[in-house]
Design a protein around this motif. Structure first.
Motif, PDB file in Angstrom:
ATOM      1  N   GLY A 140       5.203  -5.409  -1.342  1.00  0.00           N
ATOM      2  CA  GLY A 140       6.162  -4.469  -0.782  1.00  0.00           C
ATOM      3  C   GLY A 140       5.863  -3.040  -1.187  1.00  0.00           C
ATOM      4  O   GLY A 140       5.998  -2.103  -0.387  1.00  0.00           O
ATOM      5  N   ASN A 141       5.422  -2.855  -2.449  1.00  0.00           N
ATOM      6  CA  ASN A 141       5.054  -1.518  -2.915  1.00  0.00           C
ATOM      7  C   ASN A 141       3.756  -1.042  -2.274  1.00  0.00           C
ATOM      8  O   ASN A 141       3.599   0.150  -1.967  1.00  0.00           O
ATOM      9  N   ILE A 142       2.830  -1.972  -2.050  1.00  0.00           N
ATOM     10  CA  ILE A 142       1.576  -1.615  -1.377  1.00  0.00           C
ATOM     11  C   ILE A 142       1.875  -1.093   0.025  1.00  0.00           C
ATOM     12  O   ILE A 142       1.292  -0.092   0.466  1.00  0.00           O
ATOM     13  N   ARG A 143       2.810  -1.728   0.708  1.00  0.00           N
ATOM     14  CA  ARG A 143       3.170  -1.262   2.050  1.00  0.00           C
ATOM     15  C   ARG A 143       3.762   0.144   1.991  1.00  0.00           C
ATOM     16  O   ARG A 143       3.436   1.005   2.813  1.00  0.00           O
ATOM     17  N   ASN A 144       4.635   0.400   1.013  1.00  0.00           N
ATOM     18  CA  ASN A 144       5.220   1.734   0.874  1.00  0.00           C
ATOM     19  C   ASN A 144       4.143   2.788   0.634  1.00  0.00           C
ATOM     20  O   ASN A 144       4.169   3.877   1.211  1.00  0.00           O
ATOM     21  N   ILE A 145       3.185   2.455  -0.242  1.00  0.00           N
ATOM     22  CA  ILE A 145       2.108   3.398  -0.556  1.00  0.00           C
ATOM     23  C   ILE A 145       1.261   3.668   0.686  1.00  0.00           C
ATOM     24  O   ILE A 145       0.935   4.822   1.003  1.00  0.00           O
ATOM     25  N   ALA A 146       0.903   2.599   1.403  1.00  0.00           N
ATOM     26  CA  ALA A 146       0.072   2.760   2.600  1.00  0.00           C
ATOM     27  C   ALA A 146       0.786   3.608   3.653  1.00  0.00           C
ATOM     28  O   ALA A 146       0.173   4.481   4.288  1.00  0.00           O
ATOM     29  N   LEU A 147       2.085   3.379   3.823  1.00  0.00           N
ATOM     30  CA  LEU A 147       2.845   4.132   4.819  1.00  0.00           C
ATOM     31  C   LEU A 147       2.928   5.610   4.442  1.00  0.00           C
ATOM     32  O   LEU A 147       2.709   6.496   5.287  1.00  0.00           O
ATOM     33  N   ASN A 148       3.233   5.889   3.177  1.00  0.00           N
ATOM     34  CA  ASN A 148       3.298   7.282   2.736  1.00  0.00           C
ATOM     35  C   ASN A 148       1.940   7.965   2.838  1.00  0.00           C
ATOM     36  O   ASN A 148       1.845   9.146   3.218  1.00  0.00           O
ATOM     37  N   ALA A 149       0.879   7.222   2.502  1.00  0.00           N
ATOM     38  CA  ALA A 149      -0.472   7.787   2.608  1.00  0.00           C
ATOM     39  C   ALA A 149      -0.783   8.144   4.067  1.00  0.00           C
ATOM     40  O   ALA A 149      -1.422   9.172   4.347  1.00  0.00           O
ATOM     41  N   ALA A 150      -0.328   7.313   4.989  1.00  0.00           N
ATOM     42  CA  ALA A 150      -0.558   7.590   6.406  1.00  0.00           C
ATOM     43  C   ALA A 150       0.139   8.883   6.832  1.00  0.00           C
ATOM     44  O   ALA A 150      -0.413   9.679   7.600  1.00  0.00           O
ATOM     45  N   PHE A 151       1.341   9.121   6.313  1.00  0.00           N
ATOM     46  CA  PHE A 151       2.041  10.364   6.641  1.00  0.00           C
ATOM     47  C   PHE A 151       1.335  11.576   6.041  1.00  0.00           C
ATOM     48  O   PHE A 151       1.244  12.638   6.679  1.00  0.00           O
TER      49      PHE A 151
END
Length: 341
Positions: free
Chosen positions: A292-303
């Motif tokens: 779940g944290n990996i998804r948050n990091i990936a999403l923020n990195a995309a932004f």
């Protein structure tokens, strides 16, 4: 009505089209608990559609039944749009095998319960019940999504911390309303935050302890008789005792992911359309966080990358990781980002 009676109604109203549905009518009859008028309306709509387009498509019937069943439950629980697939779910082999076993029970329940006669022994124990336990972000909800998506079932989250009431009798009343509404479509029920109920199971010392145990027993009893799949989730294995294991058909642990599993999660986390550049998934797997944290990091990195008009790279992930660790009140260690740059 029994499943046999419902099947006879479906067969009567659908007429000659039944032979073209390749056995799907039996699955519909065992999955949905609809009244005579609704079954007739579904068949009439199906025949009109097929006379117009000359296509025998059982998904039309299935979706009509889902829509009617959904109306009963929408005001009692939170619907989840299930889009995850088996490819999105990264778990060790034993856990994937257990989830595969749950899928097998869902796929073949008509044959075993109805054709092979297990339902004639009584409804108790026919419910497909499961308990998912593990730390937050380890994939419990995603696993429920995968099962819902594969079998074209509605998925509803019920927050047990909101269902449980301090007033005697209210918790059972709330649970009864949920299960009675869900029986129409045998939706997948995901009882989240089960600790709210399990934590109250104690040795009986007074009337409050006795009633807390009655609430747990009532929930397990309804899960055993429920015609669909009911899943309890909890973050704490210590909340469980042997009584739960005996009355729940599947118990699946969702372990905190090790480096190899985390690397696989990173390899699948970005959609194919996302531009990436020089990502070292092996190094990213060093980050000691759950999926779940990996998804948050990936999403923020995309932004961050979108704002810079760049492809997602290690620098963007580093900045997103710092934000996520700050939120988690964790220190980002040198070992975790060793070799990133």
């Amino acid at each position: 009505m029994s499943h046999e009676e419902q099947y006879c109604l479906w067969e009567s109203h659908i007429g000659s089209a039944a032979a073209e549905l390749n056995g799907q009518l039996e699955r519909i009859a065992v999955q949905f608990n609809l009244n005579h008028a609704t079954i007739q309306a579904a068949c009439d709509q199906f025949k009109i559609q097929n006379s117009k387009f000359k296509i025998q498509d059982s998904t039309q019937l299935w979706d009509f039944c889902r829509h009617n069943a959904r109306n009963q439950l929408d005001h009692l629980a939170q619907p989840i749009n299930a889009t995850a697939t088996w490819d999105d779910l990264v778990l060790p082999t034993p856990q994937r095998q257990l989830l595969g076993d749950i899928a097998t029970h869902l796929r073949h329940k008509y044959k075993v319960y109805q054709q092979w006669g297990f339902a004639q022994k009584g409804v108790r124990g026919l419910g497909i019940s499961a308990l998912f336990y593990g730390a937050s972000g380890t994939g419990k909800t995603m696993a429920a999504e995968v099962l819902a998506q594969e079998f074209r079932l509605d998925l509803y989250r019920i927050d047990l911390s909101r269902v449980v009431s301090k007033y005697i009798g209210e918790t059972e009343k709330n649970l009864r309303r949920i299960f009675d509404a869900a029986e129409t479509g045998s939706a997948i029920l995901l009882f989240d935050e089960a600790d709210a109920l399990f934590g109250k199971r104690t040795q009986v010392q007074d009337s409050h302890d006795r009633h807390a145990n009655i609430e747990v027993s009532y929930l397990l009893q309804r899960m055993e008789a429920y015609q669909g799949l009911a899943i309890l989730t909890t973050n704490f294995q210590s909340a469980l005792d042997s009584a739960f294991s005996r009355r729940i058909r599947f118990v699946v642990e969702f372990p905190f992911p090790g480096p190899e599993i985390r690397t696989q999660i990173w390899q699948r986390i970005f959609p194919p359309m996302t531009p990436t550049e020089d990502l070292n998934y092996q190094k990213l797997g060093q980050l000691n966080v759950a999926g779940g944290n990996i998804r948050n990091i990936a999403l923020n990195a995309a932004f961050f990358a979108a704002a810079a008009d760049e492809a997602v790279n290690m620098e963007h992930i580093y900045e997103a990781t710092k934000r996520e660790y700050q939120k988690l009140k964790k220190m980002l260690t040198n070992e975790e980002i060793e070799g990133w740059f």
